[in-house]
Design a protein around this motif. Structure first.
Motif, short mmCIF file in Angstrom:
data_model
loop_
_atom_site.label_atom_id
_atom_site.label_comp_id
_atom_site.label_asym_id
_atom_site.label_seq_id
_atom_site.Cartn_x
_atom_site.Cartn_y
_atom_site.Cartn_z
N UNK A 110 58.48 64.21 -1.31
CA UNK A 110 58.68 64.93 -1.45
C UNK A 110 59.26 65.37 -0.02
N UNK A 111 58.02 64.93 0.74
CA UNK A 111 59.19 65.34 2.32
C UNK A 111 58.39 64.40 3.11
N UNK A 112 58.74 64.18 4.13
CA UNK A 112 57.95 63.07 5.53
C UNK A 112 58.92 63.64 6.76
N UNK A 113 57.20 63.95 7.11
CA UNK A 113 57.56 64.17 8.84
C UNK A 113 57.49 63.15 9.68
N UNK A 114 57.61 62.66 10.44
CA UNK A 114 56.99 61.84 11.79
C UNK A 114 56.99 62.17 12.98
N UNK A 115 55.72 61.81 13.13
CA UNK A 115 55.62 62.20 15.16
C UNK A 115 55.05 60.71 15.11
N UNK A 116 56.93 60.53 16.86
CA UNK A 116 55.97 58.82 17.21
C UNK A 116 55.86 59.16 19.16
N UNK A 117 54.61 59.24 19.33
CA UNK A 117 54.24 59.38 21.31
C UNK A 117 54.48 58.13 21.93
N UNK A 118 55.18 57.84 21.82
CA UNK A 118 55.25 56.34 23.43
C UNK A 118 53.91 56.25 23.97
N UNK A 130 59.71 45.46 23.80
CA UNK A 130 60.18 46.41 24.64
C UNK A 130 59.06 47.45 24.92
N UNK A 131 58.57 48.10 23.15
CA UNK A 131 57.79 49.63 22.98
C UNK A 131 56.99 49.39 22.29
N UNK A 132 56.37 51.14 22.94
CA UNK A 132 54.83 50.80 21.80
C UNK A 132 55.00 51.99 21.42
N UNK A 133 54.64 52.85 20.04
CA UNK A 133 54.54 54.09 19.99
C UNK A 133 53.01 54.11 19.19
N UNK A 134 52.37 55.46 19.10
CA UNK A 134 51.48 56.15 18.26
C UNK A 134 52.50 56.35 17.26
N UNK A 157 49.31 56.00 12.65
CA UNK A 157 49.86 54.46 12.83
C UNK A 157 49.86 53.89 14.00
N UNK A 158 49.99 52.54 14.45
CA UNK A 158 50.55 51.88 15.62
C UNK A 158 52.01 51.20 15.47
N UNK A 159 52.71 51.38 16.27
CA UNK A 159 54.33 50.55 15.93
C UNK A 159 54.57 50.05 17.55
N UNK A 160 54.05 48.46 17.71
CA UNK A 160 54.45 47.93 18.66
C UNK A 160 55.82 46.70 18.47
N UNK A 161 56.51 47.48 19.13
CA UNK A 161 57.35 46.26 19.33
C UNK A 161 57.66 45.87 21.07
#
Length: 119
Positions: free
Chosen positions: A106-114, A88-92, A81-85
């Motif tokens: 049952x399990x969720x792990x997230x990585x976010x890279x600015x 102020x900021x932007x993440x992959x 995904x790509x999250x854009x604020x």
């Protein structure tokens, strides 16, 4: 017909938009584990996940999220995904999701890279 991972991800985004405790809780099993980064201490259990989410929430309308399923196998999915604020900021993003047979995580792990912020 949508896959289990697509249905779950759409529900996650809706819960993210609403910050509604019931919607958030419905995403996860009672004993689920939620890691906000691969090396973070997991939030364990639905109540801890909902509480942590609500302590660190994003206000509705302050972000956009575009996503696609990179891989899905029975009970396992990877979402990019790509999250854009815009203010102020932007993440992959990369999410690893493990689902039970009923479609709850049952399990969720997230990585976010600015990413560099685009004006």
């Amino acid at each position: 017909m949508s896959s289990a991972a697509e249905i779950w991800t759409e529900a996650y985004v809706e819960a993210w938009r609403s910050n509604d405790a019931q919607q958030i809780g419905a995403l996860f099993t009672e004993d689920a584990r939620y890691l906000t980064s691969p090396d973070s201490e997991p939030r364990v259990g639905r109540d801890a996940i909902v509480s942590g989410w609500l302590e660190d929430l994003d206000e509705p309308g302050t972000w956009t999220f575009d996503w696609s399923i990179l891989h899905e196998d029975e009970g396992f999915a990877i979402v990019q995904g790509r999250t854009q604020y815009p203010a102020e900021r932007d993440y992959l993003n990369l999410w690893v999701i493990r689902l039970d047979p009923h479609g709850s995580a049952t399990e969720f792990t997230e990585w976010y890279m600015p990413r560099p912020h685009e004006e």
